[in-house]
Design an enzyme around this catalytic site. Structure first.
Site, PDB file in Angstrom:
ATOM      1  N   LYS A 210     -20.764   1.256 -15.447  1.00 43.11           N
ATOM      2  CA  LYS A 210     -20.761   2.587 -14.813  1.00 43.11           C
ATOM      3  C   LYS A 210     -21.892   3.422 -15.410  1.00 43.11           C
ATOM      4  O   LYS A 210     -21.830   3.888 -16.539  1.00 43.11           O
ATOM      5  CB  LYS A 210     -19.439   3.328 -15.030  1.00 43.11           C
ATOM      6  CG  LYS A 210     -19.371   4.515 -14.066  1.00 43.11           C
ATOM      7  CD  LYS A 210     -18.557   5.679 -14.541  1.00 43.11           C
ATOM      8  CE  LYS A 210     -19.231   6.614 -15.485  1.00 43.11           C
ATOM      9  NZ  LYS A 210     -20.367   7.403 -14.938  1.00 43.11           N
ATOM     10  N   GLU A 285     -21.652   4.938 -29.536  1.00 41.30           N
ATOM     11  CA  GLU A 285     -22.910   5.554 -29.992  1.00 41.30           C
ATOM     12  C   GLU A 285     -22.909   6.968 -29.449  1.00 41.30           C
ATOM     13  O   GLU A 285     -22.880   7.169 -28.232  1.00 41.30           O
ATOM     14  CB  GLU A 285     -24.121   4.772 -29.458  1.00 41.30           C
ATOM     15  CG  GLU A 285     -24.313   3.420 -30.102  1.00 41.30           C
ATOM     16  CD  GLU A 285     -24.576   3.490 -31.594  1.00 41.30           C
ATOM     17  OE1 GLU A 285     -24.987   4.561 -32.087  1.00 41.30           O
ATOM     18  OE2 GLU A 285     -24.323   2.489 -32.282  1.00 41.30           O
ATOM     19  N   CYS A 319     -30.920  11.099 -28.189  1.00 45.51           N
ATOM     20  CA  CYS A 319     -29.927  11.129 -29.265  1.00 45.51           C
ATOM     21  C   CYS A 319     -30.633  11.235 -30.611  1.00 45.51           C
ATOM     22  O   CYS A 319     -30.095  11.760 -31.576  1.00 45.51           O
ATOM     23  CB  CYS A 319     -29.062   9.883 -29.212  1.00 45.51           C
ATOM     24  SG  CYS A 319     -30.027   8.392 -29.064  1.00 45.51           S
ATOM     25  N   GLU A 418     -25.042  19.875 -31.817  1.00 44.77           N
ATOM     26  CA  GLU A 418     -26.022  19.225 -30.933  1.00 44.77           C
ATOM     27  C   GLU A 418     -26.227  20.081 -29.685  1.00 44.77           C
ATOM     28  O   GLU A 418     -25.269  20.391 -28.969  1.00 44.77           O
ATOM     29  CB  GLU A 418     -25.530  17.833 -30.526  1.00 44.77           C
ATOM     30  CG  GLU A 418     -26.605  17.062 -29.753  1.00 44.77           C
ATOM     31  CD  GLU A 418     -26.139  15.698 -29.254  1.00 44.77           C
ATOM     32  OE1 GLU A 418     -25.016  15.608 -28.727  1.00 44.77           O
ATOM     33  OE2 GLU A 418     -26.903  14.733 -29.387  1.00 44.77           O
TER      34      GLU A 418
HETATM   35  P1  NAD Z   1     -21.508  12.193 -21.700  1.00 39.09           P
HETATM   36  O1  NAD Z   1     -20.604  12.006 -22.860  1.00 39.09           O
HETATM   37  O2  NAD Z   1     -21.335  13.411 -20.875  1.00 39.09           O
HETATM   38  O3  NAD Z   1     -21.398  10.957 -20.673  1.00 39.09           O
HETATM   39  C1  NAD Z   1     -21.667   9.642 -21.075  1.00 39.09           C
HETATM   40  C2  NAD Z   1     -21.000   8.689 -20.093  1.00 39.09           C
HETATM   41  O4  NAD Z   1     -19.581   8.798 -20.251  1.00 39.09           O
HETATM   42  C3  NAD Z   1     -21.284   8.993 -18.620  1.00 39.09           C
HETATM   43  O5  NAD Z   1     -21.425   7.790 -17.901  1.00 39.09           O
HETATM   44  C4  NAD Z   1     -20.030   9.734 -18.179  1.00 39.09           C
HETATM   45  O6  NAD Z   1     -19.793   9.632 -16.795  1.00 39.09           O
HETATM   46  C5  NAD Z   1     -18.975   9.009 -18.972  1.00 39.09           C
HETATM   47  N1  NAD Z   1     -17.727   9.748 -19.191  1.00 39.09           N
HETATM   48  C6  NAD Z   1     -17.530  11.089 -19.214  1.00 39.09           C
HETATM   49  N2  NAD Z   1     -16.226  11.372 -19.426  1.00 39.09           N
HETATM   50  C7  NAD Z   1     -15.588  10.178 -19.540  1.00 39.09           C
HETATM   51  C8  NAD Z   1     -14.234   9.806 -19.769  1.00 39.09           C
HETATM   52  N3  NAD Z   1     -13.258  10.721 -19.927  1.00 39.09           N
HETATM   53  N4  NAD Z   1     -13.930   8.502 -19.850  1.00 39.09           N
HETATM   54  C9  NAD Z   1     -14.908   7.556 -19.711  1.00 39.09           C
HETATM   55  N5  NAD Z   1     -16.207   7.853 -19.479  1.00 39.09           N
HETATM   56  C10 NAD Z   1     -16.539   9.153 -19.409  1.00 39.09           C
HETATM   57  O7  NAD Z   1     -23.002  12.101 -22.276  1.00 39.09           O
HETATM   58  P2  NAD Z   1     -24.372  12.395 -21.543  1.00 39.09           P
HETATM   59  O8  NAD Z   1     -24.487  13.873 -21.314  1.00 39.09           O
HETATM   60  O9  NAD Z   1     -24.570  11.475 -20.394  1.00 39.09           O
HETATM   61  O10 NAD Z   1     -25.412  11.953 -22.681  1.00 39.09           O
HETATM   62  C11 NAD Z   1     -25.792  12.790 -23.729  1.00 39.09           C
HETATM   63  C12 NAD Z   1     -25.067  12.445 -25.001  1.00 39.09           C
HETATM   64  O11 NAD Z   1     -25.237  11.067 -25.319  1.00 39.09           O
HETATM   65  C13 NAD Z   1     -25.626  13.197 -26.200  1.00 39.09           C
HETATM   66  O12 NAD Z   1     -24.572  13.629 -27.014  1.00 39.09           O
HETATM   67  C14 NAD Z   1     -26.463  12.150 -26.917  1.00 39.09           C
HETATM   68  O13 NAD Z   1     -26.659  12.387 -28.299  1.00 39.09           O
HETATM   69  C15 NAD Z   1     -25.669  10.923 -26.666  1.00 39.09           C
HETATM   70  N6  NAD Z   1     -26.474   9.713 -26.810  1.00 39.09           N
HETATM   71  C16 NAD Z   1     -26.280   8.947 -27.922  1.00 39.09           C
HETATM   72  C17 NAD Z   1     -27.055   7.810 -28.124  1.00 39.09           C
HETATM   73  C18 NAD Z   1     -26.869   6.959 -29.354  1.00 39.09           C
HETATM   74  O14 NAD Z   1     -27.329   5.828 -29.355  1.00 39.09           O
HETATM   75  N7  NAD Z   1     -26.222   7.449 -30.392  1.00 39.09           N
HETATM   76  C19 NAD Z   1     -28.018   7.453 -27.180  1.00 39.09           C
HETATM   77  C20 NAD Z   1     -28.176   8.264 -26.051  1.00 39.09           C
HETATM   78  C21 NAD Z   1     -27.389   9.387 -25.874  1.00 39.09           C
END
Ligand code: NAD
Length: 533
Positions: A210, A285, A319, A418
């Site tokens: 997804k 992550e 990130c 963040e």
């Molecule tokens: P997000 O947490 O909003 O969404 C990430 C994914 O989770 C999306 O596909 C979303 O649809 C899904 N999701 C949302 N709610 C969910 C639920 N209740 N159950 C299951 N899936 C759910 O994050 P984002 O805004 O897409 O990305 C930004 C974040 O990701 C930042 O905090 C960034 O630091 C982090 N990030 C971390 C890394 C790493 O390797 N540590 C890499 C990239 C991004």
């Protein structure tokens, strides 16, 4: 993002896996480029199919929200149920395919990604916003990950070790786990899914993928390539939709034993609670608040280039983005004043236009979040040196000016939380030890960086900084496919992506003993030296 009423009847999107599955839909609105908006489907059961609900959401270009890229399925638990049934069949076939042959599929994926690099970069910039040089880099990470995965198909090492007993062999080897649920964020629309899916597939698992709802088109393109490369269709399922519905349905499904999630720490907590309750294997992550430390003896020009790239590359939406700059007293004023001049000169714009340094944020929610933190920073007493607002003349996109706050004190919300946007907080320190302490005093621990010419200080930083990655004389961002990537504290849960370590995550270790003594040898009892020949 908005909901569209369903224009597609069930089964309308079914067809062969390798064709272009986007369906033109003349009844839909068009973007400013006057292309007819297309309708995309899920890939479930070896076919492109519409969502069970019949509902779609629209995906827009963040540089110009009038440009709608297409309609994507709004999926839910009924779609995930079908995906699980199919993935189970895919897994039964794929787990018996020899690992080197599985790796061969990934090699062809790498070849196809190489050929289509520019096209994918272009569509990725259109839906995600970062400049083409960066989306090309995103595809390149996918290519590197594919070739690394292909080679791992010929390793997947276990161990052979001596047995405690005579005439007995002992060995460990890897087995696939089952169906892997892959839930990914928007900021690396291609690279992050490849970090997860390619090792999962080489290990013999089936995947239900997804993508983030802001970048479904890149997810679609990646699945098309996997199929074209020869992946058996039921080994991959693509389920589009929002996190609370499609994502949650994957995380909660009892027949998906392994979940790999990248996203915010807040979402990761929800995912972690479910997986803990259901005893699932989980890789998390999550967020970061990464710092670059510039000490008095640093090469300031090099550090300047590093912080501009680290803080404002990908509009601060990495990130690993540099969101804190910790500068030693002796160079603080000169460095910050040069930095502000350079930040003001960065060119904002559409990432598909040449000359653009900084693209838009991903959506309106992100703009609102950044604006909230500008307010918070000012109320906390930090000095807004540049930026802090949306630029003029780019009204149709989610742009925000590169922003620098000085006089930020350790412990302020601006320094702790963040923001995920182009906002840099500068903290003044007196000694390297104070810099290390400030770096470590946050709940995150992904990446850190130190600029110094003193090798002793650099090595101490490697030891002292509580992050999964430390760079010396380079910014906080970047990763190489053959090295483990991940963070400590509330950035991760101990697993790593990339490198050899991710293959541990996506496989079960099994031990086999072969006793050829012809006698009952009692291990772990009293005859440690074994039965004499
Ligand atoms: P997000 O947490 O909003 O969404 C990430 C994914 O989770 C999306 O596909 C979303 O649809 C899904 N999701 C949302 N709610 C969910 C639920 N209740 N159950 C299951 N899936 C759910 O994050 P984002 O805004 O897409 O990305 C930004 C974040 O990701 C930042 O905090 C960034 O630091 C982090 N990030 C971390 C890394 C790493 O390797 N540590 C890499 C990239 C991004």
């Amino acid at each position: 993002m908005f909901r569209c009423s369903n224009q597609a009847s069930a089964g309308a999107g079914a067809g062969h896996a390798t064709s272009d599955r986007a369906r033109p839909d003349a009844s839909e609105a068009t973007g400013p480029n006057h292309e007819t908006m297309k309708t995309f489907d899920n890939f479930i059961g070896g076919r492109w199919v519409p969502p069970v609900s019949g509902e779609y959401f629209a995906n827009q270009n963040p540089a110009d929200a009038r440009d709608t890229i297409g309609r994507f399925p709004m999926s839910g638990s009924a779609d995930v149920e079908l995906a699980v049934e199919s993935a189970q069949r895919g897994f039964d076939e794929w787990r018996r395919t020899p690992a080197p042959a599985r790796g061969d599929v990934l090699r062809r994926v790498g070849d196809l990604l190489s050929v289509r690099k520019d096209d994918i970069a272009d569509l990725m910039t259109r839906e995600m916003g970062k400049p083409l040089a960066e989306t090309r880099g995103d595809v390149q990470e996918g290519i590197d990950t594919a070739y690394y995965a292909a080679s791992e198909g010929r390793r997947l090492f276990g161990h052979t070790v001596p047995s405690e007993l005579r005439n007995k062999w002992a060995m460990s080897f890897r087995r696939p786990i089952g169906i892997a649920g892959i839930v990914t964020p928007f900021n690396f629309p291609l690279a992050i899914p490849t970090w997860k899916m390619f090792p999962a597939l080489v290990c013999g698992n089936a995947c239900i993928f997804k993508p983030a709802e802001d970048v479904p088109h890149t997810g679609h393109a990646l699945v098309e390539i996997l199929l074209e490369a020869g992946l058996p269709p039921e080994v991959i399922q693509l389920v589009h939709g929002v996190g609370e519905a499609a994502g949650a349905a994957i995380v909660n499904h009892p027949s998906i034993p392994v979940i790999s999630f990248t996203g915010s720490t807040e979402t990761g907590r929800v995912v972690g609670e479910v997986c803990g309750r259901m005893h699932k294997r989980l890789s998390l992550e999550m967020g970061g608040k990464n710092a670059m430390i510039v000490l008095d003896d640093a090469d300031l020009e090099l550090a300047l280039e590093g912080v501009l790239w680290g803080a404002f590359g990908t509009t601060g939406q990495r990130c690993t983005a540099t969101s804190r700059l910790i500068v030693q007293d002796g160079v603080h004023d000169e460095f910050v004043s040069r930095l502000v001049q350079r930040a003001r000169a960065l060119k904002l714009g559409d990432g598909r236009k040449s000359g653009t340094d900084v693209g838009p944020l991903i959506n309106q929610d992100s703009v609102s979040k950044v604006e909230r933190y500008i307010d918070i920073g000012q109320k906390e007493g930090a000095d807004l040196l540049c930026g802090g607002r949306r630029p003029e003349g780019l009204d149709h996109g989610y742009f925000f000016e590169p922003t620098i706050f000085a006089r930020v004190r350790a412990g302020m919300r601006l320094e702790q939380e963040e923001i995920f946007g182009p906002v840099l907080s500068v903290i003044r320190i007196r000694t390297p030890d104070e810099a290390f302490a400030v770096n470590n005093d946050v709940r995150y621990g992904l990446s850190s960086s130190v600029y110094t010419r003193d090798v002793n200080v650099a090595m101490r930083a490697m030891n002292e900084l509580d992050t999964g990655i430390t760079y010396v004389n380079a910014p906080t961002i970047g990763a190489e496919a053959h090295l483990p990537f991940g963070g400590v504290k509330q950035t991760g849960n101990g697993h790593r992506e990339g490198g050899w370590e991710v293959y541990e995550f996506f496989s079960e270790t099994k031990v086999g003993y072969l006793d050829f003594s012809g006698a009952l040898q009692r291990a772990q009892i009293d005859n440690y030296l074994g039965t004499p020949d």
